[in-house]
Design an enzyme around this catalytic site. Structure first.
Site, PDB file in Angstrom:
ATOM      1  N   SER A   5     -12.425  13.750  -5.808  1.00 28.55           N
ATOM      2  CA  SER A   5     -13.578  13.085  -5.208  1.00 28.55           C
ATOM      3  C   SER A   5     -14.624  14.121  -4.847  1.00 28.55           C
ATOM      4  O   SER A   5     -14.501  15.299  -5.203  1.00 28.55           O
ATOM      5  CB  SER A   5     -13.144  12.261  -3.981  1.00 28.55           C
ATOM      6  OG  SER A   5     -14.169  11.376  -3.587  1.00 28.55           O
ATOM      7  N   LYS A  64     -16.344  16.129  -8.476  1.00 34.58           N
ATOM      8  CA  LYS A  64     -16.205  15.269  -9.648  1.00 34.58           C
ATOM      9  C   LYS A  64     -16.878  15.832 -10.901  1.00 34.58           C
ATOM     10  O   LYS A  64     -16.391  15.641 -12.013  1.00 34.58           O
ATOM     11  CB  LYS A  64     -16.763  13.873  -9.357  1.00 34.58           C
ATOM     12  CG  LYS A  64     -15.899  13.063  -8.413  1.00 34.58           C
ATOM     13  CD  LYS A  64     -16.433  11.650  -8.262  1.00 34.58           C
ATOM     14  CE  LYS A  64     -15.534  10.827  -7.371  1.00 34.58           C
ATOM     15  NZ  LYS A  64     -15.981   9.421  -7.264  1.00 34.58           N
ATOM     16  N   ASN A  97     -12.791  11.700 -12.023  1.00 37.06           N
ATOM     17  CA  ASN A  97     -12.140  11.423 -10.741  1.00 37.06           C
ATOM     18  C   ASN A  97     -10.614  11.388 -10.850  1.00 37.06           C
ATOM     19  O   ASN A  97      -9.932  11.146  -9.868  1.00 37.06           O
ATOM     20  CB  ASN A  97     -12.648  10.103 -10.142  1.00 37.06           C
ATOM     21  CG  ASN A  97     -11.976   8.888 -10.753  1.00 37.06           C
ATOM     22  OD1 ASN A  97     -11.620   8.884 -11.934  1.00 37.06           O
ATOM     23  ND2 ASN A  97     -11.806   7.838  -9.960  1.00 37.06           N
ATOM     24  N   ASP A 138     -13.570   5.254 -11.768  1.00 37.63           N
ATOM     25  CA  ASP A 138     -14.523   4.615 -10.853  1.00 37.63           C
ATOM     26  C   ASP A 138     -15.243   3.451 -11.539  1.00 37.63           C
ATOM     27  O   ASP A 138     -15.313   2.344 -10.997  1.00 37.63           O
ATOM     28  CB  ASP A 138     -15.560   5.626 -10.349  1.00 37.63           C
ATOM     29  CG  ASP A 138     -15.013   6.531  -9.256  1.00 37.63           C
ATOM     30  OD1 ASP A 138     -14.080   6.098  -8.545  1.00 37.63           O
ATOM     31  OD2 ASP A 138     -15.518   7.643  -9.102  1.00 37.63           O
TER      32      ASP A 138
END
Length: 290
Positions: free
Chosen positions: A69, A73, A94, A109
């Protein structure tokens, strides 16, 4: 708390800074326990300076993989052996999978966001969406939405380093997908109103609305939002951001970031274990149905 951990368990990490606020360790370990798979998920505070050594640690210690995170990233991509098309397009990763020492970068994501919409019976395929933000989460959503078949995406962001990066990504997507992506300065409120009015979904993919910007919203004029619009926020704490409060008052359907967090985590678990995550069980255990 799991009490059956033995020498056969493998470690999966979460590398970010700061990270102690994350709900991911609770969610992931709840799932591993339910599935009875030999994995443990722990959070590690890793900033950009520590990241190179942390990646070496994945190889040296034999971690099954790691979530990644902010602020890592984009930086992490240069240390991996393979990247999926979505990561190559977005420049953001991620999820790392360690397969016998070969580190592959994924981005779940965007997958989580699109699955969240699908589970809420919101159809965006062949339609237009507007996204606020141009950071790692925003770019992942833009890329995945374009790859999945969204017809048109408008991205609004302030003119900074991220703006330049998302412009380059938009150019790639316009050349390699059937989706048309445009990038516009967030300061242009007339265009913001126009693009929102033509969209089926408005997504906030910035940190505006969470600490230290809790109570703030990039949309301050409620008349920009009409009842036929779906408004989503990638933030899950607080569960109802200022933007979602404004949208709800305008009669819009709203979704916070919990669904995205759950489904992107489910995609990670599929990568690491090959198992399907029991999402409804997790919702119940973590109080997300309240």
């Amino acid at each position: 708390m799991r009490n059956n951990i033995d020498g056969h368990f493998l470690l999966i990490g979460l590398m970010a800074y700061p990270i102690r606020h994350s709900l991911s360790p609770q969610m992931q370990n709840t799932i591993y326990s339910k599935l009875k798979v030999p994995y443990v998920y722990l959070a590690f505070e890793v900033d950009k300076k520590k990241l190179p050594d942390a990646i070496k640690g994945i190889r040296a210690l034999g971690l099954r993989g790691s979530a990644v995170s902010m602020p890592n990233k984009q930086l992490v991509c240069q240390y991996l052996d393979k990247l999926t098309p979505a990561v190559e397009m977005s420049g953001a990763c991620n999820t790392i999978s360690n397969d016998n020492g070969v580190l592959t970068g994924y981005n779940t994501d965007g997958m989580g966001y699109m699955r969240m919409l699908k589970e809420a019976n919101i159809d965006v395929i062949g339609k237009k969406i507007t996204i606020l933000g141009a950071g790692g989460v925003a770019t992942a959503i833009v890329v995945q939405a374009a790859l999945d078949g969204v017809k048109e995406i408008t991205v609004f962001n302030q003119k900074d380093e991220c703006y330049t990066k998302i412009e380059a990504i938009a150019k790639k997507l316009n050349q390699n997908t059937q989706c048309y992506v445009r990038v516009i300065d967030l300061a242009d409120k007339d265009k913001l109103r126009k693009e929102i009015s033509d969209s089926v979904v408005l997504c906030n993919a910035t940190g505006v609305g969470m600490k230290p910007l809790e109570g703030k919203s990039l949309i301050t004029d409620p008349t920009m939002l009409t009842p036929d619009l779906v408004v989503t926020d990638c933030i899950y704490s607080p569960r109802k951001t200022k933007l979602l409060e404004i949208a709800e008052q305008q009669g819009c359907k709203i979704l916070n970031g919990i669904g995205m967090m759950l489904w992107q985590g489910a995609a990670q678990i599929k990568i690491w274990t090959g198992e399907d995550a029991p999402i409804e069980y997790v919702r119940e255990q973590m109080g997300f149905n309240d």
